[in-house]
Structure formats: C-alpha cells, structure tokens
Design an enzyme around this catalytic site. Structure first.
Site, PDB file in Angstrom:
ATOM      1  CB  ILE A 156      -0.979  -0.010   1.199  1.00  0.00           C
ATOM      2  CG1 ILE A 156      -2.065   1.055   1.017  1.00  0.00           C
ATOM      3  CG2 ILE A 156      -0.239   0.194   2.510  1.00  0.00           C
ATOM      4  CD1 ILE A 156      -3.022   0.772  -0.119  1.00  0.00           C
ATOM      5  CE1 TYR A 157       6.397   5.146   1.211  1.00  0.00           C
ATOM      6  CE2 TYR A 157       7.611   3.390   0.111  1.00  0.00           C
ATOM      7  CZ  TYR A 157       7.520   4.698   0.533  1.00  0.00           C
ATOM      8  OH  TYR A 157       8.546   5.564   0.289  1.00  0.00           O
ATOM      9  CB  ALA A 158       4.598   0.630  -3.720  1.00  0.00           C
TER      10      ALA A 158
END
Length: 341
Positions: A156-158
């Site tokens: 989810i960060y990316a």
C-alpha cells in the site's frame, strides 16, 4: 522564462532527507520554510535535533503540524509565499504499511492533495514531490527507467506513491503546474531513520544482537548516499518541466508528459549492490562481525532495485557518485558520535 527560485517550502523538513535538503538550500542562500508533523513513527528526539540544527540558520523557519491539517498547511504556505515547494513528508516504511495502511492513505494521499492545492493556488514555479523506487513493484527488467511501466505495486505504501504521481500529472495538466516526481532508491547516511536497515544493522551489531537478513541475503539494492540525493534535488529545483508543444517534442528517453509540464526522475547511484556486501562494509567500519539471522523474503519486498539515472544526468549534469563503502564509513562515524557508542 521561469522566475528565479529564492524561497522554497519543504515538507518533511525534520525528516532524514528533508533535513539534508533544507540544510543544503539554506547554505546556498535560499530561504526555506519547513513543515513537519513530528509523528512518533520513530524517535521524535531525532527529528527535534534535526530541526534545532536547521533553526541555527537565519534563512530557516518551520511550522510543526500535520499534512492532513489543511488550515495549518495553508496558513504556513500563504505566509511564506514560496517560489517552489518540495514535498518530502510522507508516512514511510514498506513493512509498516502492512500493519497500518490507513496512515499511508491519510498522509500520502490526503496530505499530498493538500500540498498540491496550495501549490496550485500560489501558482508556484515548480512543485517537486517524492515518490519511491517501490512503485516499480514486480518489474524484473533492470535497471529501472522512468519510462518503464510501474503498474504492479506490491504494498500500500508503493500504491499511495503511485497514486500521488497520477494526481500530480492531473494537476500539472489542468493547471499548467510544473511538477517533477522523483523516485528514490534506498537512501542511507548520517542522521538516517532508525527503522531503516543500515541504521538497524549498525545498532544491532554494536549491541551484540543478531541482525535479520532477508531472502538469505540474496538481495540487491541501489544504495544512494543522502548528500548525493539532496544535491540532485537541489539541481532539479531549477529544472522545471515545460509542457511540450506536441507529443513529438518529447525527447527520446525523457519521461516528460506529452500533455503536461510533468516528469518523473530516478535518483539513484546506478549501482546494484549485494546486501551481503553492504553488511560486510558495515562490519569492516565497525571492526565487529555481525551475528546474522537468515530469513526468507518478507511480504511486499523485492529481491532487487537498480536505477537508470541517465535522465537525471541529462537534466542536471549530475550523477550520484558516493561508493557504498565510503557512505557506510560516514554513517558509522555519525552513529557512534551521536549515540556515544
């Protein structure tokens, strides 16, 4: 002709990269207003120390508030009236995004939207925003180039960083807002985040604790020394993209949008280093052998990253150049001095 950049608003100024960039800017005679939420994702004392060092410069001032606090952000930007905004603040950490994904949506998507709205309202000469090499996700063709597809994020960060790239493109197109997205590759060095592997390795080895080495050590990273990264950003501030007259006017190999003043730039050392070699360098600098705890690959991680930084050199004439052994030696020296170890 774009106006000269004399005033830069930097979000994440108490963070690892924001601190180094802000210090470089004020030393170059540029007025900087920092903005940082001072969250407790890692030791706030380290962030406070960075801000205190920056405040020793006459050209630096800061506001401590969250990106999601739009009123506070708008007030700080309205009062400062920047020529450019460098947006570095984010909820960082690939692994933490598996535990607390909402923090990434709030800071990275909502917070970035607030920054873009302020940049649009002030019609800044250049908006620069941090992305990450993690957006390349499951890509296997290396070195990664900005023109490669990046449609397979693994965390989810990316995914939030990929979303901000798309949001930035839309604003650049709609409001003629010159925007540069930069993708960082494994940044390390003095004043680094304690949750990142280089600092964690140094800390554990000095304490005699085992270090976790994932994928049995068969990991490769394009380790980029933080001062090189800050210098690259500093140079890119003066390289605002311009909307091409026609799609045919986009130079070969350039990530410049055919319909907007927007581009992506990799910032990396262009040198794929084996993780085990990086650990060897830390051991050599410390004069201590690590106790290595070998583990399988972690969810969301990738085996290798490697930047094609040709576009950065084309735009600025600059290439990150600090070898990992020299960079590690500087990191270790700072760590021992800062922690008295």
């Amino acid at each position: 002709m774009s106006r000269p950049i004399k005033r830069v608003f930097v979000t994440g100024s108490a963070g690892f990269i924001g601190f180094h960039l802000s210090r470089l800017l004020v030393e170059d005679g540029i007025a900087v207003h920092g903005y940082d939420g001072m969250t407790d994702y890692y030791a706030v004392s380290l962030k406070e120390r960075r801000h205190a060092m920056l405040r020793a410069h006459d050209g630096f001032a800061a506001t401590e508030a969250m990106l999601e606090d739009r009123a506070a952000l708008d007030a700080a930007i309205d009062a400062f009236r920047p020529d450019a905004i460098v947006h570095l603040a984010a909820q960082a950490g690939v692994r933490y995004s598996l535990e607390n994904p909402r923090a990434y949506i709030d800071a990275n998507v909502v917070g970035t939207f607030n920054v873009m709205e302020a940049a649009r309202r002030h019609a800044v000469a250049h908006l620069l925003m941090a992305s990450t090499s993690s957006v390349y996700g499951a890509n296997e063709h290396m070195p990664f180039a900005e023109t490669d597809k990046a449609d397979t994020p693994l965390t989810i960060y990316a995914a939030t960083k990929k979303a901000t790239e798309a949001m930035g493109h839309a604003y650049a197109h709609l409001w003629d807002l010159p925007t540069t997205m930069f993708r960082f590759f494994t940044v390390y060095g003095p004043w680094g985040r304690p949750d990142m592997a280089p600092s964690k390795f140094v800390d554990a080895i000095l304490a005699g604790r085992p270090i976790d080495v994932y994928n049995q050590g068969e990991m490769y990273r394009d380790f980029t020394y933080v001062d090189d990264l800050a210098r690259a950003i500093r140079l890119l501030i003066d390289c605002a993209p311009q909307r091409p007259a026609t799609p045919a006017d986009v130079p070969a190999g350039d990530s410049l949008s055919p319909v907007a003043p927007w581009r992506i730039v990799n910032i990396g050392n262009s040198d794929k280093v084996r993780l085990l070699d990086f650990i060897d360098a830390i051991e050599d600098s410390l004069g201590i052998r690590a106790i290595r705890h070998y583990l399988p690959m972690q969810p969301g991680d990738v085996a290798a990253t490697w930047a094609d930084a040709t576009l950065l050199h084309t735009l600025t004439g600059y290439r990150p150049h600090t070898g990992y052994r020299d960079g590690v030696a500087r990191l270790v020296a700072w760590f021992r001095e800062y922690h008295g170890r």
